[in-house]
Design a protein around this motif. Structure first.
Motif, PDB file in Angstrom:
ATOM      1  N   UNK A  86       0.853  -1.185   0.000  1.00 12.46           N
ATOM      2  CA  UNK A  86       0.000   0.000   0.000  1.00 12.46           C
ATOM      3  C   UNK A  86       0.891   1.237   0.000  1.00 12.46           C
ATOM      4  N   UNK A  87       0.722   2.083  -1.010  1.00 12.67           N
ATOM      5  CA  UNK A  87       1.525   3.301  -1.134  1.00 12.67           C
ATOM      6  C   UNK A  87       0.651   4.500  -0.764  1.00 12.67           C
ATOM      7  N   UNK A  88       1.001   5.149   0.328  1.00 10.68           N
ATOM      8  CA  UNK A  88       0.204   6.238   0.892  1.00 10.68           C
ATOM      9  C   UNK A  88       0.939   7.549   0.648  1.00 10.68           C
ATOM     10  N   UNK A  89       0.289   8.497   0.002  1.00 13.08           N
ATOM     11  CA  UNK A  89       0.882   9.810  -0.257  1.00 13.08           C
ATOM     12  C   UNK A  89       0.144  10.857   0.575  1.00 13.08           C
ATOM     13  N   UNK A  90       0.834  11.455   1.528  1.00  8.02           N
ATOM     14  CA  UNK A  90       0.265  12.522   2.346  1.00  8.02           C
ATOM     15  C   UNK A  90       0.740  13.849   1.776  1.00  8.02           C
ATOM     16  N   UNK A  91      -0.193  14.605   1.208  1.00  8.83           N
ATOM     17  CA  UNK A  91       0.130  15.872   0.544  1.00  8.83           C
ATOM     18  C   UNK A  91      -0.127  17.036   1.496  1.00  8.83           C
ATOM     19  N   UNK A  92       0.936  17.732   1.820  1.00  9.67           N
ATOM     20  CA  UNK A  92       0.886  18.797   2.814  1.00  9.67           C
ATOM     21  C   UNK A  92       1.520  20.057   2.265  1.00  9.67           C
ATOM     22  N   UNK A 149      -2.035   6.304  -8.899  1.00 10.43           N
ATOM     23  CA  UNK A 149      -1.743   4.979  -8.382  1.00 10.43           C
ATOM     24  C   UNK A 149      -1.452   4.949  -6.895  1.00 10.43           C
ATOM     25  N   UNK A 150      -1.603   6.077  -6.219  1.00  8.99           N
ATOM     26  CA  UNK A 150      -1.338   6.183  -4.790  1.00  8.99           C
ATOM     27  C   UNK A 150      -2.637   6.345  -4.007  1.00  8.99           C
ATOM     28  N   UNK A 151      -2.580   6.051  -2.727  1.00  9.88           N
ATOM     29  CA  UNK A 151      -3.691   6.357  -1.823  1.00  9.88           C
ATOM     30  C   UNK A 151      -3.389   7.739  -1.249  1.00  9.88           C
ATOM     31  N   UNK A 152      -4.078   8.744  -1.766  1.00 11.09           N
ATOM     32  CA  UNK A 152      -3.746  10.132  -1.468  1.00 11.09           C
ATOM     33  C   UNK A 152      -4.569  10.687  -0.305  1.00 11.09           C
ATOM     34  N   UNK A 153      -3.897  11.492   0.516  1.00  9.91           N
ATOM     35  CA  UNK A 153      -4.510  12.169   1.656  1.00  9.91           C
ATOM     36  C   UNK A 153      -4.005  13.608   1.657  1.00  9.91           C
ATOM     37  N   UNK A 161     -12.763  10.257  -9.832  1.00 16.24           N
ATOM     38  CA  UNK A 161     -13.550   9.400  -8.957  1.00 16.24           C
ATOM     39  C   UNK A 161     -12.827   8.919  -7.713  1.00 16.24           C
ATOM     40  N   UNK A 162     -11.777   9.626  -7.313  1.00 20.33           N
ATOM     41  CA  UNK A 162     -10.997   9.205  -6.156  1.00 20.33           C
ATOM     42  C   UNK A 162     -11.478   9.921  -4.901  1.00 20.33           C
ATOM     43  N   UNK A 163     -11.759   9.165  -3.859  1.00 20.58           N
ATOM     44  CA  UNK A 163     -12.097   9.732  -2.561  1.00 20.58           C
ATOM     45  C   UNK A 163     -10.805  10.108  -1.850  1.00 20.58           C
ATOM     46  N   UNK A 164     -10.702  11.358  -1.434  1.00 22.19           N
ATOM     47  CA  UNK A 164      -9.452  11.860  -0.858  1.00 22.19           C
ATOM     48  C   UNK A 164      -9.709  12.420   0.534  1.00 22.19           C
ATOM     49  N   UNK A 165      -9.309  11.708   1.585  1.00 18.10           N
ATOM     50  CA  UNK A 165      -9.492  12.238   2.938  1.00 18.10           C
ATOM     51  C   UNK A 165      -8.717  13.539   3.131  1.00 18.10           C
ATOM     52  N   UNK A 196      -8.842   3.004   8.845  1.00 19.74           N
ATOM     53  CA  UNK A 196     -10.056   2.325   8.384  1.00 19.74           C
ATOM     54  C   UNK A 196     -10.309   2.624   6.908  1.00 19.74           C
ATOM     55  N   UNK A 197     -10.122   3.872   6.516  1.00 23.17           N
ATOM     56  CA  UNK A 197     -10.289   4.251   5.110  1.00 23.17           C
ATOM     57  C   UNK A 197      -9.320   3.479   4.219  1.00 23.17           C
ATOM     58  N   UNK A 198      -8.112   3.268   4.695  1.00 27.57           N
ATOM     59  CA  UNK A 198      -7.077   2.591   3.920  1.00 27.57           C
ATOM     60  C   UNK A 198      -7.189   1.072   3.996  1.00 27.57           C
ATOM     61  N   UNK A 199      -8.040   0.582   4.896  1.00 28.99           N
ATOM     62  CA  UNK A 199      -8.217  -0.858   5.030  1.00 28.99           C
ATOM     63  C   UNK A 199      -7.092  -1.552   5.764  1.00 28.99           C
ATOM     64  N   UNK A 200      -6.451  -0.832   6.695  1.00 28.66           N
ATOM     65  CA  UNK A 200      -5.376  -1.412   7.489  1.00 28.66           C
ATOM     66  C   UNK A 200      -5.684  -1.233   8.969  1.00 28.66           C
ATOM     67  N   UNK A 201      -5.001  -2.009   9.803  1.00 25.99           N
ATOM     68  CA  UNK A 201      -5.243  -1.949  11.244  1.00 25.99           C
ATOM     69  C   UNK A 201      -4.529  -0.746  11.858  1.00 25.99           C
ATOM     70  N   UNK A 202      -5.206  -0.085  12.767  1.00 24.16           N
ATOM     71  CA  UNK A 202      -4.571   0.950  13.581  1.00 24.16           C
ATOM     72  C   UNK A 202      -3.734   0.270  14.658  1.00 24.16           C
TER      73      UNK A 202
END
Length: 245
Positions: A5-11, A101-105, A146-150, A170-176
């Motif tokens: 899972x590749x997570x991109x946090x854009x700040x 291709x990333x899970x963007x936040x 069509x991408x949901x972006x928290x 939870x949004x990413x489908x992984x355990x906290x």
């Protein structure tokens, strides 16, 4: 096996982005990348940032090679790859299809607070420097596909970090894991070479700190920059995550 899972946090700068990177790295199943496009950004713009020479020498100045690496094997074979990105590093002319291709936040902060913090390390600041206008553009692009972006607001997050991290996981489908809430102080091998100029507080931290008390006073050009960014920030703020604490 599931693909990583590749997570991109854009700040933007002077947010809680480095503390957030600490939280993800402390999970134990996640590798992190600290602003991989920074060297390209400085080389392409010619801007004079603290530690400019070290950043360019240590990084990759060709954004295409950076993007190729981010799509390649995950360092250490980790199942999660957290990428800390700055939206202002997305310069005009750069292709953006790789972002799909990333899970963007999006990580946002009141621009008045950002400017007040930013000018402690660099005397000048523009609306472009703090990234919030580019965040809106990035959100519009992702939503058009069509991408949901928290969207996470730093002030809200610091009042309830566990609730926000649980909701994001939870949004990413992984355990906290509670390991995301505390970490050992000090530098990391994953920190960018700009850490001595920008990371003083986070190097001393062991967890997320409460939000600072209000009372910021800006004037002149600094106030103008913050004011120019407020409409974009308010648009994003109105669509932020609101998890139950």
């Amino acid at each position: 096996m599931k693909p990583p899972l590749r997570i991109a946090m854009w700040s933007g700068p002077r947010n809680i982005s480095t503390a957030m990177m600490r939280a993800w790295e402390n999970r134990g199943d996640c590798c992190v990348s600290d602003e991989p496009l920074y060297a390209h950004y400085l080389a392409a713009t010619g801007l004079d940032h603290p530690g400019r020479a070290q950043v360019i020498a240590a990084g990759e100045t060709d954004w295409r090679k950076v993007v190729a690496a981010l799509a390649g094997p995950v360092p250490g074979g980790a199942r999660l790859w957290y990428q800390k990105h700055m939206t202002h590093h997305l310069l005009p002319g750069m292709a953006l299809d790789w972002i799909d291709g990333l899970h963007n936040v999006l990580l946002i902060r009141d621009p008045r607070e950002v400017v007040a913090s930013y000018v402690k390390s660099r005397a000048t600041v523009t609306a472009t420097d703090i990234g919030v206008l580019r965040q809106v553009e990035l959100l519009e692009r992702l939503e058009s596909r069509g991408r949901t972006t928290p969207i996470i607001d730093a002030g809200d997050f610091l009042r309830a970090p566990e609730a926000h991290l649980r909701a994001l996981c939870d949004h990413l489908g992984i355990a906290f894991t509670a390991r995301m809430l505390q970490w050992p102080p000090g530098p990391r091998a994953s920190d960018g070479p700009w850490a001595p100029y920008w990371y003083a507080r986070v190097l001393q931290s062991t967890g997320f700190e409460p939000p600072a008390a209000p009372g910021i006073a800006l004037s002149g050009a600094h106030a103008d920059v913050a004011e120019a960014c407020l409409p974009a920030y308010r648009l994003l703020h109105g669509r932020r995550m609101r998890p139950q604490a």
